[in-house]
Design a protein around this motif. Structure first.
Motif, PDB file in Angstrom:
ATOM      1  N   HIS A   9       0.670  -1.130   0.189  1.00  0.00           N
ATOM      2  CA  HIS A   9       0.021  -0.017  -0.038  1.00  0.00           C
ATOM      3  C   HIS A   9       0.888   1.252  -0.024  1.00  0.00           C
ATOM      4  N   VAL A  11       0.966   5.406   0.123  1.00  0.00           N
ATOM      5  CA  VAL A  11       0.231   6.791   0.311  1.00  0.00           C
ATOM      6  C   VAL A  11       0.177   7.879  -0.614  1.00  0.00           C
ATOM      7  N   GLU A  14       2.241  11.565  -0.177  1.00  0.00           N
ATOM      8  CA  GLU A  14       3.396  11.199   0.975  1.00  0.00           C
ATOM      9  C   GLU A  14       4.853  11.924   0.275  1.00  0.00           C
ATOM     10  N   LYS A  75      -6.687   7.865  -0.731  1.00  0.00           N
ATOM     11  CA  LYS A  75      -5.373   8.052  -0.468  1.00  0.00           C
ATOM     12  C   LYS A  75      -4.339   6.818  -0.609  1.00  0.00           C
ATOM     13  N   GLU A  76      -4.995   5.927  -0.289  1.00  0.00           N
ATOM     14  CA  GLU A  76      -4.058   4.727  -0.255  1.00  0.00           C
ATOM     15  C   GLU A  76      -4.194   3.867  -1.577  1.00  0.00           C
TER      16      GLU A  76
END
Lengths: 119, 404
Positions: A9, A11, A14, A75-76
């Motif tokens: 995963h 994000v 980031e 977001k993930e």
């Protein structure tokens, strides 16, 4: 033998890792891959381009709708994955811990519905 | 005598259903199949025992009958499920002669039920269902959640064990430190469920306490280097030691302060106290060891008035730094009230978020009573009564309320 998906995963948004961190992760993942292969647990693996390159296709009754972007607006997003063979969840979780360390990201473990084909 | 047979079936169910389910799971690797087969075996027992008498080893009879039921079912379904059913049949024929702590079926099963890949609530629900043989309603009351929620947790957890391949074995040494704390929490909960059954007239379900102590002893034998295992065992023994004194002749509850200390089981008390001293020498304190130490201090007092509350509060202060939970804070307030007065204790209690917990309201009620705030105390007793289904506790609380 069972089969498990180890999903990495990422994000979105980031801070981008430095060149050095990226090289370090590549090296660690290569070493991890070699370990999985030599243990006979290897199924398949791959890294994915970012979710911004994704396209979703929905087809119903012959009508196809194509939309830009990932399926889930979160977001993930899936960054890459392994498919491994393991006797049980404990063994799969142990591989996931090593994989997570190597790629410096959380790894989701999901069992496949069908058992692995015997070599 | 049909009544005797019904009682024998009832007793066999309480004593043996958990063990039978665990053994069947080892045979077949399928929790639902095991539960259904054991249920069927008890149905057969209810039909047959009144006619032919109770077999010499009722628990063994249940396992054998359940195993045959499961084999029959797998044979019927093997055309449909093919290889999987065949594999289960093969397992059922081979693995049956292992003995010793590492091969205790319930110990294996408890580690499966307490696997970290399961949600914490699911681990507790599974263990109470499969190891302790509790019904969903009883588990719901122990959790303070609706019955439907527990039922759903059980279904999901069993599905995950099967589909994700959560193994059925005692973890290796290296895995134990991570896996043990939740097993201990669950054993403690099983004991508590037996010590104060949450619903019905049966205040004490001794078989659950016995089962929890048996499991704690087994864990101690298996993991002698884990001080918290000994701490848990000590805590259970010290609590169990007071059981006889905890109820009056009419089955009503007797508070610790009012108990006839001559009715305590002094052999259990001494065994628990010895374990506490051994834990102190190790000097690796943990929540169970501290709770056991608190219990041992109570046990040391010849009369309630001679209780060393200073030492008890010191132990609670230590406990709350490593286990800062609202329930620990609530229990600590009893010592605060003894040493610094009910007013200071009430101020702490009122900060706690424990509205669903009946002991929160009964503790408040008692403090309010001591402060002479009788109307508030009455309302708090009512709140406590509404939150427990245990009739002995309800009547105890009603009695306290009515004597205000």
């Amino acid at each position: 033998m069972r089969q498990y998906l180890l999903a990495v995963h990422m994000v979105e948004g980031e801070p981008t890792p430095t060149e050095e961190q990226t090289q370090q992760a590549y090296k660690a993942v290569d070493a991890f891959n070699a370990e999985v292969r030599s243990a006979g647990a290897w199924g398949f693996a791959g890294g994915l381009h970012p979710a911004t390159t994704a396209t979703v296709v929905r087809s119903q009754g012959g009508q196809v709708i194509t939309t830009d972007g990932p399926f889930a607006e979160t977001k993930e997003q899936l960054g890459g994955f392994w498919v491994i063979k393991a006797p049980d969840l404990d063994a799969a979780l142990a591989w996931a811990a090593k994989g997570s360390e190597a790629c410096a990201a959380p790894v989701e473990v999901r069992p496949f519905q069908d058992p692995a084909e015997e070599d | 005598m049909p009544g005797a047979d019904a009682a024998a079936i009832e007793r066999t169910y309480r004593e043996s259903s958990g063990r039978a389910v665990a053994t069947l799971i080892r045979f077949f690797g399928d929790i639902d199949l095991a539960e259904e087969a054991v249920q069927e075996a008890f149905t057969v027992a209810a039909e047959r025992w009144p006619a032919v008498g109770v077999p010499p080893n009722p628990g063994g009879w249940i396992v054998t009958t359940a195993r045959n039921k499961a084999v029959d079912r797998l044979r019927r379904e093997s055309s449909r499920y093919g290889r999987e059913a065949q594999a289960a049949l093969l397992r059922a024929d081979t693995g049956s002669s292992e003995t010793g702590p590492l091969h205790d079926d319930r110990l294996r099963l408890i580690f499966t039920c307490c696997h970290p890949a399961l949600a914490p609530e699911a681990r507790l629900a599974l263990t109470l269902r499969l190891i302790a043989g509790l019904q969903t309603a009883g588990i719901a009351r122990a959790f303070l959640v609706p019955e439907a929620t527990v039922a759903q947790r059980l279904v999901r957890a069993k599905r995950k064990i099967r589909d994700a391949g959560i193994p059925y074995r005692v973890p290796r040494d290296a895995e134990l430190p991570d896996r043990l704390p939740f097993v201990l929490a669950v054993v403690y909960l099983v004991f508590n469920e037996g010590y104060m059954a949450s619903a019905g007239d049966d205040l004490i379900r001794s078989e659950l306490c016995t089962e929890a102590i048996r499991l704690a002893r087994l864990l101690a034998e298996l993991m002698p280097d884990e001080p918290e295992v000994w701490g848990l065992l000590a805590l259970l023994l010290l609590t169990e030691a007071r059981r006889q004194a905890r109820t009056g002749p009419d089955g009503s509850l007797v508070l610790l302060a009012d108990q006839d200390r001559g009715r305590w089981d002094h052999a259990l008390m001494a065994e628990g106290a010895d374990l506490v001293r051994a834990c102190l020498r190790r000097n690796r304190p943990g929540p169970y060891q501290l709770q056991a130490a608190i219990s041992a201090v109570h046990g040391d007092a010849p009369t309630a008035a001679q209780t060393d509350w200073g030492q008890i509060l010191a132990l609670y202060d230590q406990l709350i730094t490593i286990a800062p939970t609202p329930v620990v804070a609530l229990n600590r307030c009893v010592a605060v009230a003894e040493l610094r007065g009910p007013s200071e204790a009430l101020a702490i209690v009122d900060q706690l978020d424990l509205d669903g917990y009946h002991l929160f309201h009964s503790t408040r009620a008692d403090l309010l009573r001591r402060l002479g705030r009788y109307d508030d105390a009455r309302a708090a007793y009512d709140a406590a009564i509404a939150r427990t289904a245990n009739r002995a506790e309800q009547s105890f609380l009603r009695h306290r309320r009515d004597s205000l």
